[in-house]
Design a protein around this motif. Structure first.
Motif, short mmCIF file in Angstrom:
data_model
loop_
_atom_site.label_atom_id
_atom_site.label_comp_id
_atom_site.label_asym_id
_atom_site.label_seq_id
_atom_site.Cartn_x
_atom_site.Cartn_y
_atom_site.Cartn_z
N CYS A 223 5.86 -31.00 4.78
CA CYS A 223 5.46 -29.73 6.28
C CYS A 223 4.70 -29.08 5.29
CB CYS A 223 6.40 -29.82 7.17
SG CYS A 223 6.84 -31.44 8.09
N LEU A 224 5.78 -29.43 3.65
CA LEU A 224 5.00 -27.30 3.56
C LEU A 224 3.88 -27.23 2.95
CD1 LEU A 224 6.44 -24.67 2.99
CD2 LEU A 224 6.74 -25.81 0.08
N PRO A 225 2.89 -28.67 2.27
CA PRO A 225 1.71 -29.02 2.35
C PRO A 225 0.70 -28.57 3.50
CG PRO A 225 3.08 -29.96 1.02
CD PRO A 225 4.10 -29.89 1.53
N THR A 226 1.39 -29.23 4.13
CA THR A 226 0.03 -28.72 5.43
C THR A 226 -0.24 -27.37 5.69
OG1 THR A 226 1.71 -29.66 7.01
CG2 THR A 226 0.27 -31.58 6.03
N GLY A 227 1.38 -26.51 5.98
CA GLY A 227 1.16 -25.28 6.57
C GLY A 227 2.24 -25.33 8.12
N GLU A 228 2.06 -26.33 8.15
CA GLU A 228 2.93 -26.67 9.08
C GLU A 228 4.51 -26.32 8.70
OE1 GLU A 228 5.23 -30.17 12.20
OE2 GLU A 228 4.08 -30.64 10.19
N CYS A 229 4.78 -26.22 8.02
CA CYS A 229 6.39 -24.95 7.87
C CYS A 229 5.30 -24.18 6.18
CB CYS A 229 7.36 -25.50 6.87
SG CYS A 229 8.30 -25.66 5.72
N VAL A 230 5.77 -23.47 6.48
CA VAL A 230 5.44 -21.35 5.87
C VAL A 230 6.88 -21.76 4.67
CG1 VAL A 230 4.42 -19.76 5.39
CG2 VAL A 230 4.13 -20.95 7.56
N ILE A 231 7.49 -21.07 4.70
CA ILE A 231 9.04 -20.68 3.90
C ILE A 231 9.84 -22.13 4.15
CG2 ILE A 231 10.71 -19.14 3.22
CD1 ILE A 231 8.29 -16.92 4.66
N ALA A 232 10.47 -22.90 3.34
CA ALA A 232 11.51 -23.44 3.69
C ALA A 232 12.81 -22.65 2.58
CB ALA A 232 11.45 -24.36 3.03
N VAL A 233 14.22 -23.19 3.14
CA VAL A 233 15.25 -23.42 1.84
C VAL A 233 15.91 -24.55 1.61
CG1 VAL A 233 17.66 -22.12 1.65
CG2 VAL A 233 15.71 -20.70 3.19
N GLY A 234 15.59 -24.88 0.31
CA GLY A 234 15.22 -26.06 0.50
C GLY A 234 16.46 -26.22 -1.09
N TRP A 235 16.63 -27.96 -1.70
CA TRP A 235 17.22 -28.01 -3.35
C TRP A 235 15.48 -27.07 -4.05
CZ3 TRP A 235 21.39 -27.87 -4.73
CH2 TRP A 235 22.46 -28.05 -4.30
N LEU A 236 16.09 -27.48 -5.69
CA LEU A 236 15.04 -26.95 -6.27
C LEU A 236 13.94 -28.36 -6.39
CD1 LEU A 236 12.63 -25.44 -8.29
CD2 LEU A 236 14.74 -25.57 -10.22
N HIS A 237 14.73 -29.72 -6.71
CA HIS A 237 14.21 -30.64 -7.35
C HIS A 237 13.54 -31.20 -6.02
CE1 HIS A 237 17.89 -32.55 -4.38
NE2 HIS A 237 16.92 -33.58 -4.06
N ASP A 238 13.25 -30.98 -4.76
CA ASP A 238 12.82 -31.12 -3.53
C ASP A 238 11.52 -30.22 -3.41
OD1 ASP A 238 13.86 -33.53 -2.79
OD2 ASP A 238 15.63 -31.89 -1.53
N LEU A 240 10.25 -28.55 -6.08
CA LEU A 240 9.54 -29.28 -7.31
C LEU A 240 8.23 -30.72 -6.95
CD1 LEU A 240 11.16 -28.23 -10.48
CD2 LEU A 240 9.57 -27.59 -9.45
N SER A 241 9.40 -31.37 -5.81
CA SER A 241 8.46 -32.75 -5.27
C SER A 241 6.93 -31.93 -4.74
CB SER A 241 9.50 -33.46 -4.82
OG SER A 241 9.33 -34.77 -4.55
N ALA A 242 7.41 -31.50 -4.05
CA ALA A 242 6.31 -31.09 -3.35
C ALA A 242 4.93 -30.55 -3.81
CB ALA A 242 6.86 -29.87 -1.90
N LEU A 243 5.05 -29.93 -5.32
CA LEU A 243 4.03 -29.56 -6.07
C LEU A 243 3.45 -30.18 -7.21
CD1 LEU A 243 6.42 -26.57 -7.65
CD2 LEU A 243 4.05 -26.49 -6.27
N GLN A 244 4.54 -31.86 -6.26
CA GLN A 244 3.59 -32.80 -7.21
C GLN A 244 2.41 -33.54 -6.51
OE1 GLN A 244 4.62 -33.66 -10.23
NE2 GLN A 244 6.06 -31.66 -9.38
N GLY A 245 1.63 -32.64 -5.09
CA GLY A 245 1.20 -33.80 -4.24
C GLY A 245 -0.29 -32.60 -4.81
N ASP A 246 -1.32 -32.91 -4.18
CA ASP A 246 -2.48 -32.71 -4.05
C ASP A 246 -2.52 -30.96 -3.29
OD1 ASP A 246 -3.93 -35.30 -4.88
OD2 ASP A 246 -3.76 -35.27 -2.01
N SER A 247 -2.03 -30.60 -2.72
CA SER A 247 -1.99 -29.21 -2.38
C SER A 247 -0.85 -28.21 -3.48
CB SER A 247 -1.60 -28.87 -0.99
OG SER A 247 -1.97 -30.08 0.18
N ALA A 248 -0.08 -28.45 -4.48
CA ALA A 248 0.72 -27.92 -5.89
C ALA A 248 -0.23 -26.46 -5.69
CB ALA A 248 0.35 -28.77 -6.73
N ASP A 249 -1.09 -26.39 -5.58
CA ASP A 249 -1.64 -24.89 -5.58
C ASP A 249 -1.54 -23.77 -4.82
OD1 ASP A 249 -3.15 -25.54 -8.58
OD2 ASP A 249 -4.83 -26.06 -7.69
#
Length: 363
Positions: A223-238, A240-249
């Motif tokens: 949900c972070l890449p779509t903007g549905e989620c704006v700020i999240a608290v979570g694991w670093l590895h999760d 970094l997983s989100a950063l692997q997608g097309d919206s990484a920038d």
């Protein structure tokens, strides 16, 4: 004649399979650049021919790591899953750095000043005496959609206290304190930093910033890449997983400035190693890009401690060991077993409906 030709072809096949490295028969094997100058150690390790790796980590990753080492150096590797480090019987231990510290203090590790330790992103990821070296780290962090924040004219939070700022009202996703690992770590971390009652008060105040309490630690990833989620608290590895997608920038991972719960996975040579040179070469391997990149290939996005690792290079995320507090610190919390219940009661007393399924335990 036909039988002789068949025998010659069979012998040629066997010899070709025995060739090591990227060289062919009769040529000097070649290895990745990270092993330049280690040819003598490689030869000695290959003479030993075997290595046994013990550990308590993810078996898929550990197996892939062992296979990579075996492929690179032609050394037979056995991975032995071991729940307790004190029961490890082999050459190398791969597990938590806290465990490695305990093993070193008990005289159960062999010191080795690895050449590739110079590639650590922070020297503190390694033991000063060379008994162990951190190879990957994980932590409780913030993950933000920086594009959405920029359009809103809001800067990203830098620390835990920032999250209570009214500008973040209903922008934050936090895993449910009652049912998730991150949620419990957030509650425990607040109690460790601020004291038991101070931590409860902080999280009660934080509720005004929370949009959803999620059912899982990694709900925000999709949900972070779509903007549905704006700020999240979570694991670093999760994150970094989100950063692997097309919206990484558009995304950023932020390590809280005052510190956070986290852990370092480390590698060490066992004192009774039967193949000490192969074990030393293993230490060089896990501190090289060749070893560090195996995790991401297995979709394990804990942050490598090696500066040449592809994940470090592509994300630019930096993590200082001094900011990490072991989750074991939660044992110091007074009445820790009732902390979550008391937090939920405090939220209820402040008027929060903790049974509202539209807001709590959201999948």
């Amino acid at each position: 004649m036909k039988r002789m030709l068949t025998a010659v072809l069979a012998l040629s096949l066997v010899l070709s399979l025995c060739a090591c490295g990227s060289g062919t028969q009769g040529e000097t094997p070649t290895y990745p650049a990270g092993f330049s100058g280690l040819e003598r150690l490689i030869d000695d390790a290959r003479d030993e021919g075997r290595l046994t790796v013990c550990g308590d980590g993810d078996e898929a990753y550990m197996t892939a790591l062992c296979q990579k080492f075996e492929t690179l150096f032609g050394i037979s590797v056995t991975f032995r899953p071991t729940a307790k480090a004190e029961n490890a019987r082999g050459d190398v231990w791969l597990g938590g750095s806290d465990t490695c510290r305990a093993l070193a203090a008990a005289g159960k590790l062999l010191a080795y000043p690895a050449e590739n330790a110079g590639h650590l992103t922070n020297a503190a990821f390694g033991d000063g005496d060379g008994y162990w070296y951190g190879v990957a780290a994980d932590a409780v962090v913030f993950a933000v959609n920086a594009d959405v924040l920029r359009r809103m004219g809001i800067s990203a939070p830098k620390d835990w206290a920032d999250l209570t700022d009214p500008v973040y009202r209903e922008l934050l996703w936090v895993p449910d304190y009652r049912t998730t690992e991150i949620g419990q770590l957030v509650a425990q971390g607040a109690a460790v930093q601020l004291g038991r009652e101070g931590g409860i008060d902080f999280l009660t105040e934080l509720d005004t910033s929370v949009q959803f309490y999620t059912a899982a630690d990694d709900t925000f990833v999709r949900c972070l890449p779509t903007g549905e989620c704006v700020i999240a608290v979570g694991w670093l590895h999760d994150g970094l997983s989100a950063l692997q997608g097309d919206s990484a920038d558009a995304l950023r991972v932020i390590v809280p400035a005052s510190g956070t719960f986290g852990a370092v996975n480390a590698s060490a040579i066992l004192a009774d190693a039967g193949h000490p040179n192969a074990a030393r070469l293993w230490q060089e391997f896990v501190l090289s890009a060749a070893g560090a990149d195996v995790a991401a290939e297995c979709e394990d996005y804990r942050l490598p401690t090696v500066d040449e690792a592809a994940l470090v290079q592509s994300t630019g995320v930096a993590l200082a060991p001094s900011l990490l507090t072991s989750p074991d610190a939660a044992e110091s919390i007074e009445d820790a077993d009732t902390l979550i219940d008391d937090l939920m009661q405090s939220l209820t007393d402040s008027g929060v409906d903790v049974e509202d399924t539209d807001r709590w335990d959201v999948a």
